[in-house]
Design a protein around this motif. Sequence first.
Motif, PDB file in Angstrom:
ATOM      1  N   LYS A   1      36.040  84.600  22.718  1.00  0.00           N
ATOM      2  CA  LYS A   1      35.764  85.135  21.386  1.00  0.00           C
ATOM      3  C   LYS A   1      36.216  84.098  20.374  1.00  0.00           C
ATOM      4  O   LYS A   1      37.379  83.698  20.349  1.00  0.00           O
TER       5      LYS A   1
ATOM      6  N   ASP B   1      32.983  83.899   6.506  1.00  0.00           N
ATOM      7  CA  ASP B   1      31.658  84.441   6.793  1.00  0.00           C
ATOM      8  C   ASP B   1      30.550  83.459   6.436  1.00  0.00           C
ATOM      9  O   ASP B   1      29.379  83.709   6.698  1.00  0.00           O
TER      10      ASP B   1
ATOM     11  N   THR C   1      27.090  88.016  19.094  1.00  0.00           N
ATOM     12  CA  THR C   1      27.964  88.137  17.929  1.00  0.00           C
ATOM     13  C   THR C   1      28.568  89.529  17.942  1.00  0.00           C
ATOM     14  O   THR C   1      27.991  90.471  18.481  1.00  0.00           O
ATOM     15  N   GLU C   2      29.747  89.616  17.360  1.00  0.00           N
ATOM     16  CA  GLU C   2      30.457  90.893  17.298  1.00  0.00           C
ATOM     17  C   GLU C   2      30.993  91.072  15.881  1.00  0.00           C
ATOM     18  O   GLU C   2      31.731  90.216  15.390  1.00  0.00           O
TER      19      GLU C   2
ATOM     20  N   PHE D   1      36.563  83.123  16.479  1.00  0.00           N
ATOM     21  CA  PHE D   1      36.648  83.648  15.124  1.00  0.00           C
ATOM     22  C   PHE D   1      36.402  82.514  14.132  1.00  0.00           C
ATOM     23  O   PHE D   1      37.123  81.521  14.143  1.00  0.00           O
TER      24      PHE D   1
ATOM     25  N   LYS E   1      31.666  88.033  11.318  1.00  0.00           N
ATOM     26  CA  LYS E   1      31.308  88.244  12.721  1.00  0.00           C
ATOM     27  C   LYS E   1      32.000  87.199  13.583  1.00  0.00           C
ATOM     28  O   LYS E   1      32.214  86.065  13.155  1.00  0.00           O
ATOM     29  N   ALA E   2      32.326  87.591  14.811  1.00  0.00           N
ATOM     30  CA  ALA E   2      32.879  86.657  15.783  1.00  0.00           C
ATOM     31  C   ALA E   2      31.756  86.221  16.715  1.00  0.00           C
ATOM     32  O   ALA E   2      30.810  86.969  16.976  1.00  0.00           O
TER      33      ALA E   2
ATOM     34  N   ILE F   1      33.329  91.978  12.896  1.00  0.00           N
ATOM     35  CA  ILE F   1      34.784  92.118  12.788  1.00  0.00           C
ATOM     36  C   ILE F   1      35.101  93.028  11.611  1.00  0.00           C
ATOM     37  O   ILE F   1      35.624  94.117  11.806  1.00  0.00           O
TER      38      ILE F   1
END
Length: 91
Positions: A9, A15, A41-42, A11, A49-50, A44
């Motif tokens: 993951k 953004d 993508t995840e 970070f 997004k991570a 946050i």
Amino acid sequence: MADVLVVVKVFPESDEVNLDNLYEEIGKKLPAGYKLVRKETEPIAYGLKALIAYVQMPENVEGGTDTLEEIINGIQGVSHAEVVGITRLGF
């Protein structure tokens, strides 16, 4: 010798960091024997997004996944990266 699949993951610093460009930069910095397999993508928070990067690498590497984290953490635009999963690939 088998390979392992490492889920990292990543970070971003903000953004404003383009995650596609970041993924490509990670691919360029990986040593021989390492290969990017997939990305996701995840979310946050607040639009940040991570990047979830799946990296195939040799199983018996000195330093293990610590070396991979150090490489990714050294890339411009990365706030920090952490291994969140690892599995052995059997061929």
